[in-house]
Design an enzyme around this catalytic site. Structure first.
Site, PDB file in Angstrom:
ATOM      1  N   ARG A   1      48.946 -10.143  30.259  1.00  0.00           N
ATOM      2  CA  ARG A   1      47.765 -10.887  29.829  1.00  0.00           C
ATOM      3  C   ARG A   1      48.217 -12.279  29.415  1.00  0.00           C
ATOM      4  O   ARG A   1      48.926 -12.445  28.429  1.00  0.00           O
ATOM      5  CB  ARG A   1      47.093 -10.167  28.669  1.00  0.00           C
ATOM      6  CG  ARG A   1      45.937 -10.908  28.021  1.00  0.00           C
ATOM      7  CD  ARG A   1      44.758 -11.030  28.942  1.00  0.00           C
ATOM      8  NE  ARG A   1      43.551 -11.418  28.210  1.00  0.00           N
ATOM      9  CZ  ARG A   1      42.643 -12.280  28.657  1.00  0.00           C
ATOM     10  NH1 ARG A   1      42.803 -12.853  29.829  1.00  0.00           N
ATOM     11  NH2 ARG A   1      41.569 -12.559  27.952  1.00  0.00           N
TER      12      ARG A   1
ATOM     13  N   ARG B   1      52.112 -15.388  27.966  1.00  0.00           N
ATOM     14  CA  ARG B   1      52.608 -16.263  29.032  1.00  0.00           C
ATOM     15  C   ARG B   1      53.787 -17.138  28.599  1.00  0.00           C
ATOM     16  O   ARG B   1      54.781 -17.257  29.313  1.00  0.00           O
ATOM     17  CB  ARG B   1      51.485 -17.156  29.556  1.00  0.00           C
ATOM     18  CG  ARG B   1      51.926 -18.041  30.727  1.00  0.00           C
ATOM     19  CD  ARG B   1      50.938 -19.127  31.049  1.00  0.00           C
ATOM     20  NE  ARG B   1      49.613 -18.619  31.375  1.00  0.00           N
ATOM     21  CZ  ARG B   1      48.579 -18.686  30.542  1.00  0.00           C
ATOM     22  NH1 ARG B   1      48.719 -19.209  29.342  1.00  0.00           N
ATOM     23  NH2 ARG B   1      47.409 -18.233  30.909  1.00  0.00           N
TER      24      ARG B   1
ATOM     25  N   GLU C   1      44.540  -4.259  37.906  1.00  0.00           N
ATOM     26  CA  GLU C   1      45.929  -4.328  38.364  1.00  0.00           C
ATOM     27  C   GLU C   1      46.678  -3.064  37.966  1.00  0.00           C
ATOM     28  O   GLU C   1      47.391  -2.455  38.780  1.00  0.00           O
ATOM     29  CB  GLU C   1      46.569  -5.561  37.723  1.00  0.00           C
ATOM     30  CG  GLU C   1      47.852  -6.033  38.330  1.00  0.00           C
ATOM     31  CD  GLU C   1      48.235  -7.378  37.729  1.00  0.00           C
ATOM     32  OE1 GLU C   1      47.732  -8.403  38.201  1.00  0.00           O
ATOM     33  OE2 GLU C   1      49.031  -7.395  36.763  1.00  0.00           O
TER      34      GLU C   1
END
Length: 230
Positions: free
Chosen positions: A65, A70, A132
């Site tokens: 996520r 990130r 996913e």
């Protein structure tokens, strides 16, 4: 000091695998993949009648996520794997549009051997992450050789497994937009990944992430050498 001991242990375990893997890679035709999207778009459709993996492969697929990880654990792990010549696919859920998983992402999942879902607090907020993960579980169910190595990043695996805590709120929101079958497929995927052996990261300390990077690296090398090297 405990972190330093863990790092030293991980390095000691890692060295023989590095030597073996370097010997293997000298005899392979693989090259490192740095730009996941552009590389996958160029991959033609392939069939798999013999049960073997497609000719163009990713060794690791990172599922994460974006807003949660990130610029932290995901970026560190991705750079670490790429620099050690592990073919790694990294997609960003925030860059996607529409309602369906795109063909390039499906190809990347199909052509990956090891899946590393980085399950964070906001993972279930993203329909893309849930889609996913459900696809990853489906591929692993169809081919048990594929390996899932979950990382529970500052989230209790029990909340993932039972969709409690913040995950309960996320699914209450999803229930207003998606049908019951879709919701159940997402819950089943989370339930399964929540039962798998992985790593539980309780804070964002740099030594913890470094230790995790080495442990993941060692585990991936071991799997590639023992399960996928013909």
């Amino acid at each position: 000091m405990s972190y330093l001991r863990e790092v030293a242990t991980a390095v000691a375990l890692l060295l023989p695998f590095i030597l073996l893997y370097k010997f293997w890679r000298r005899n392979s035709k693989h090259s490192i993949v740095n730009d996941s999207t552009s590389e996958v778009d160029a991959i033609p459709d392939s069939t798999n009648p013999s049960g073997s993996f497609p000719s163009v492969e990713y060794e690791v697929f990172l599922s994460f996520r974006g807003p949660d990880t990130r610029y932290q654990i995901t970026d560190i792990l991705y750079r670490f794997l790429c620099r050690t010549k592990i073919h790694t696919f990294k997609d960003d859920d925030e860059l996607r549009k529409g309602e369906e998983i795109k063909v390039n992402l499906l190809k990347a999942i199909d052509q990956s051997k090891i899946y590393v879902p980085i399950i964070s607090r906001g993972y279930a907020d993203s329909k893309w992450c849930l889609m996913e993960l459900a696809e990853i579980i489906r591929h692993q169910d169809q081919d048990p050789r594929r390996i899932i190595l979950p990382i529970f990043y500052m989230v209790d695996p029990k909340d993932v497994r039972h969709q409690t805590g913040h995950y309960r709120k996320a699914f209450q929101e999803h229930a207003t937009k998606y049908d019951e079958m879709t919701i159940q497929s997402w819950k089943d995927a989370l339930n399964k990944v929540g039962t798998l052996k992985g790593w539980h990261v309780k804070n964002n300390d740099e030594y913890v992430i470094l230790t995790l990077s080495l442990l993941l690296f060692t585990t991936v090398y071991t799997c590639l050498l023992t399960k996928f090297h013909n």
